[in-house]
Design a protein around this motif. Structure first.
Motif, short mmCIF file in Angstrom:
data_model
loop_
_atom_site.label_atom_id
_atom_site.label_comp_id
_atom_site.label_asym_id
_atom_site.label_seq_id
_atom_site.Cartn_x
_atom_site.Cartn_y
_atom_site.Cartn_z
N LEU A 10 37.46 15.34 67.10
CA LEU A 10 36.90 16.46 66.36
C LEU A 10 36.09 17.41 67.22
N ARG A 39 36.45 21.53 67.72
CA ARG A 39 35.65 22.44 66.90
C ARG A 39 34.73 23.32 67.74
N ALA A 55 38.94 16.55 59.46
CA ALA A 55 37.85 17.25 58.79
C ALA A 55 38.39 18.51 58.15
N THR A 62 32.66 19.92 58.64
CA THR A 62 33.11 18.65 59.20
C THR A 62 33.19 17.53 58.16
#
Length: 258
Positions: free
Chosen positions: A164, A168, A192, A198
């Motif tokens: 993640l 991001r 997410a 998230t």
């Protein structure tokens, strides 16, 4: 690839419940979050450590890693950080874990190097490692690789690629892997809603480029852990409902196409 499930997805449940979830979900191991609420922490005495180890190993599972919270590059004196890391590594050795997850917690690369060097002999003696996650102040592969290059102890350190966080923060998966390749020891998978939101989603139902990451990691020989953050998002589905998707993801990319 070997699949583990993080106990972060099992808030308020003990080791026995985590083992049951992992076995039913077809996992090979557990990633144990270090916190008094989980029943696993550095304050456990010898009997407590033996009970945790025997419960997990007795069901044919391994301890993939301990998810600690030491911040190795944080500002401040070295000894409290090194002491906390040392305690977690000793616990890892007693539980048969491969190592301990740490966070950067800052960008003091010189301090991180001193602190890891302070525990290097312990790591070598017990065969455990310090795993730095792509997280907080150093969320990208490039940033974590820079920290590990500064530490310069490849035999006792490794990188955790949390799929993640680099994405991001705008780092494409191929760039992350290229940066981490010589350090990569462990992968955490999750999905997410978006880079800005998230909130966890079942794998494939969110925006994290899991297929692209899987293709890059095809044939990866290490641990892949499902980090389902129900501890922080108590309204999301139980981790048992998410594990089949994780098992499918690991199975899809476990075998090299060569």
């Amino acid at each position: 690839m070997k699949l583990a499930v993080s106990t972060l997805g099992l808030p308020g449940e003990g080791v026995a419940a985590a083992v049951e979830t992992a076995v039913r979900g077809g996992c090979d191991g557990l990633e144990l979050r270090l916190h008094p609420d989980t029943g696993v922490h550095a304050g456990l005495d010898a009997a407590g450590r033996a009970a945790v180890r025997d419960t997990i190993h007795g069901h044919g599972l391994a301890v993939a890693a301990l998810a600690g919270y030491t911040k190795i590059a944080a500002p401040g004196p070295d000894e409290p950080v090194a002491a906390g890391l040392r305690a977690d590594l000793e616990l890892a050795a007693d539980l048969g874990a491969t190592g301990v997850r740490v966070f950067p917690g800052g960008d003091d690369l010189a301090a991180a190097a001193r602190r890891v060097r302070a525990v290097a002999d312990l790591c070598r003696e017990h065969g455990v490692r310090v795993f730095v996650e792509t997280h907080d102040s150093l969320p990208t592969g490039a940033a974590v690789a820079g920290l590990l290059d500064a530490v310069a102890l490849p035999d006792v350190t490794g990188a955790i690629w949390d799929l993640l966080h680099p994405w991001r923060h705008g780092e494409p998966p191929a760039t992350t892997l290229a940066a981490l390749a010589r350090h990569l020891a462990y992968v955490q998978i999750k999905d997410a809603v978006s880079a800005a939101d998230t909130t966890p989603r079942p794998l494939g139902a969110g925006s994290v480029p899991l297929d692209a990451c899987g293709e890059l990691l095809r044939g990866f020989p290490g641990w892949v852990s499902l980090e389902w953050e129900r501890t922080w998002y108590p309204h999301v589905e139980p981790v048992a409902e998410i594990l089949p998707g994780a098992r499918d993801w690991v199975s899809r990319y476990a075998i090299s196409s060569a």
